[in-house]
Design a protein around this motif. Structure first.
Motif, PDB file in Angstrom:
ATOM      1  N   MET A   1     133.067  92.111  33.035  1.00 42.40           N
ATOM      2  CA  MET A   1     132.056  91.075  33.089  1.00 42.40           C
ATOM      3  C   MET A   1     130.694  91.708  32.830  1.00 42.40           C
ATOM      4  N   SER A   2     129.833  91.006  32.161  1.00 42.55           N
ATOM      5  CA  SER A   2     128.519  91.555  31.863  1.00 42.55           C
ATOM      6  C   SER A   2     127.545  91.242  32.983  1.00 42.55           C
ATOM      7  N   LYS A   3     126.516  92.063  33.050  1.00 42.43           N
ATOM      8  CA  LYS A   3     125.444  91.811  34.002  1.00 42.43           C
ATOM      9  C   LYS A   3     124.133  92.133  33.312  1.00 42.43           C
ATOM     10  N   PRO A   4     123.075  91.432  33.622  1.00 39.86           N
ATOM     11  CA  PRO A   4     121.804  91.714  32.965  1.00 39.86           C
ATOM     12  C   PRO A   4     121.270  93.084  33.367  1.00 39.86           C
ATOM     13  N   ALA A   5     120.688  93.754  32.432  1.00 40.31           N
ATOM     14  CA  ALA A   5     120.086  95.057  32.707  1.00 40.31           C
ATOM     15  C   ALA A   5     118.640  94.839  33.154  1.00 40.31           C
ATOM     16  N   PRO A   6     118.192  95.544  34.179  1.00 40.50           N
ATOM     17  CA  PRO A   6     116.851  95.300  34.693  1.00 40.50           C
ATOM     18  C   PRO A   6     115.741  95.746  33.748  1.00 40.50           C
ATOM     19  N   ALA A   7     116.000  96.737  32.925  1.00 38.99           N
ATOM     20  CA  ALA A   7     114.972  97.236  32.022  1.00 38.99           C
ATOM     21  C   ALA A   7     115.617  97.610  30.702  1.00 38.99           C
ATOM     22  N   SER A   8     114.879  98.315  29.887  1.00 38.28           N
ATOM     23  CA  SER A   8     115.395  98.721  28.591  1.00 38.28           C
ATOM     24  C   SER A   8     116.078 100.081  28.669  1.00 38.28           C
ATOM     25  N   GLU A   9     116.435 100.513  29.858  1.00 38.39           N
ATOM     26  CA  GLU A   9     117.134 101.781  30.064  1.00 38.39           C
ATOM     27  C   GLU A   9     118.604 101.642  29.717  1.00 38.39           C
ATOM     28  N   ALA A  16     126.719  99.121  26.538  1.00 38.48           N
ATOM     29  CA  ALA A  16     125.645  98.134  26.631  1.00 38.48           C
ATOM     30  C   ALA A  16     125.397  97.516  25.271  1.00 38.48           C
ATOM     31  N   LEU A  17     124.871  96.295  25.293  1.00 41.52           N
ATOM     32  CA  LEU A  17     124.405  95.657  24.071  1.00 41.52           C
ATOM     33  C   LEU A  17     122.903  95.862  23.997  1.00 41.52           C
ATOM     34  N   GLU A  18     122.463  96.383  22.872  1.00 35.68           N
ATOM     35  CA  GLU A  18     121.032  96.496  22.603  1.00 35.68           C
ATOM     36  C   GLU A  18     120.693  95.455  21.554  1.00 35.68           C
ATOM     37  N   VAL A  19     119.706  94.636  21.864  1.00 39.44           N
ATOM     38  CA  VAL A  19     119.265  93.595  20.950  1.00 39.44           C
ATOM     39  C   VAL A  19     117.825  93.883  20.580  1.00 39.44           C
ATOM     40  N   ASP A  20     117.608  94.095  19.298  1.00 34.75           N
ATOM     41  CA  ASP A  20     116.270  94.429  18.804  1.00 34.75           C
ATOM     42  C   ASP A  20     115.648  95.562  19.620  1.00 34.75           C
ATOM     43  N   THR A  29     133.828  98.026  29.382  1.00 30.46           N
ATOM     44  CA  THR A  29     134.679  98.455  28.272  1.00 30.46           C
ATOM     45  C   THR A  29     133.998  98.196  26.934  1.00 30.46           C
ATOM     46  N   LYS A  30     134.442  98.947  25.918  1.00 32.62           N
ATOM     47  CA  LYS A  30     133.915  98.742  24.573  1.00 32.62           C
ATOM     48  C   LYS A  30     134.357  97.378  24.047  1.00 32.62           C
ATOM     49  N   GLU A  31     135.582  96.972  24.387  1.00 35.15           N
ATOM     50  CA  GLU A  31     136.075  95.661  23.935  1.00 35.15           C
ATOM     51  C   GLU A  31     135.206  94.535  24.503  1.00 35.15           C
ATOM     52  N   GLY A  32     134.802  94.654  25.749  1.00 34.51           N
ATOM     53  CA  GLY A  32     133.909  93.661  26.344  1.00 34.51           C
ATOM     54  C   GLY A  32     132.575  93.606  25.621  1.00 34.51           C
ATOM     55  N   GLN A  48     119.256  92.128  15.472  1.00 36.31           N
ATOM     56  CA  GLN A  48     119.840  93.457  15.291  1.00 36.31           C
ATOM     57  C   GLN A  48     120.555  93.801  16.595  1.00 36.31           C
ATOM     58  N   VAL A  49     121.874  93.945  16.529  1.00 36.50           N
ATOM     59  CA  VAL A  49     122.679  94.201  17.718  1.00 36.50           C
ATOM     60  C   VAL A  49     123.370  95.554  17.573  1.00 36.50           C
ATOM     61  N   LYS A  50     123.246  96.373  18.612  1.00 37.11           N
ATOM     62  CA  LYS A  50     123.921  97.677  18.649  1.00 37.11           C
ATOM     63  C   LYS A  50     124.721  97.780  19.938  1.00 37.11           C
ATOM     64  N   ILE A  51     125.828  98.520  19.869  1.00 38.16           N
ATOM     65  CA  ILE A  51     126.633  98.807  21.054  1.00 38.16           C
ATOM     66  C   ILE A  51     126.357 100.254  21.437  1.00 38.16           C
ATOM     67  N   TYR A  52     125.893 100.453  22.665  1.00 36.16           N
ATOM     68  CA  TYR A  52     125.584 101.782  23.185  1.00 36.16           C
ATOM     69  C   TYR A  52     126.745 102.280  24.026  1.00 36.16           C
ATOM     70  N   ASP A  53     127.198 103.495  23.752  1.00 34.49           N
ATOM     71  CA  ASP A  53     128.286 104.139  24.500  1.00 34.49           C
ATOM     72  C   ASP A  53     127.655 105.208  25.388  1.00 34.49           C
ATOM     73  N   ALA A  54     127.677 104.994  26.705  1.00 31.96           N
ATOM     74  CA  ALA A  54     127.015 105.908  27.642  1.00 31.96           C
ATOM     75  C   ALA A  54     127.679 107.283  27.691  1.00 31.96           C
ATOM     76  N   SER A  55     129.006 107.341  27.517  1.00 33.49           N
ATOM     77  CA  SER A  55     129.692 108.641  27.621  1.00 33.49           C
ATOM     78  C   SER A  55     129.316 109.574  26.471  1.00 33.49           C
TER      79      SER A  55
END
Length: 65
Positions: A1-9, A16-20, A29-32, A48-55
């Motif tokens: 399940m997604s949750k809002p991120a408090p900042a741009s960290e 994570a999804l990065e938008v603009d 998960t990456k699938e999520g 502009q949408v990017k998927i960030y992989d923390a690992s």
């Protein structure tokens, strides 16, 4: 399940999804993250949408095909 991120960290774990250039949602998960990106790009194709992989600390630009 997604949750809002408090900042741009980017998250320390998961994905994570990065938008603009700003973190908008975090996922376990990456699938999520991909499902979230598909929904977002379907509704707003101009974003502009990017998927960030923390690992690996990498970003992958997401485009609908």
């Amino acid at each position: 399940m997604s949750k809002p991120a408090p900042a741009s960290e980017p998250p320390k774990t998961g994905f994570a999804l990065e938008v603009d250039g700003r973190v908008k949602a975090e996922f376990q998960t990456k699938e999520g993250a991909r499902k979230g990106a598909i929904e977002l790009k379907s509704r707003f194709p101009m974003l502009q949408v990017k998927i960030y992989d923390a690992s690996s600390k990498t970003r992958e630009t997401f485009e609908l095909t």
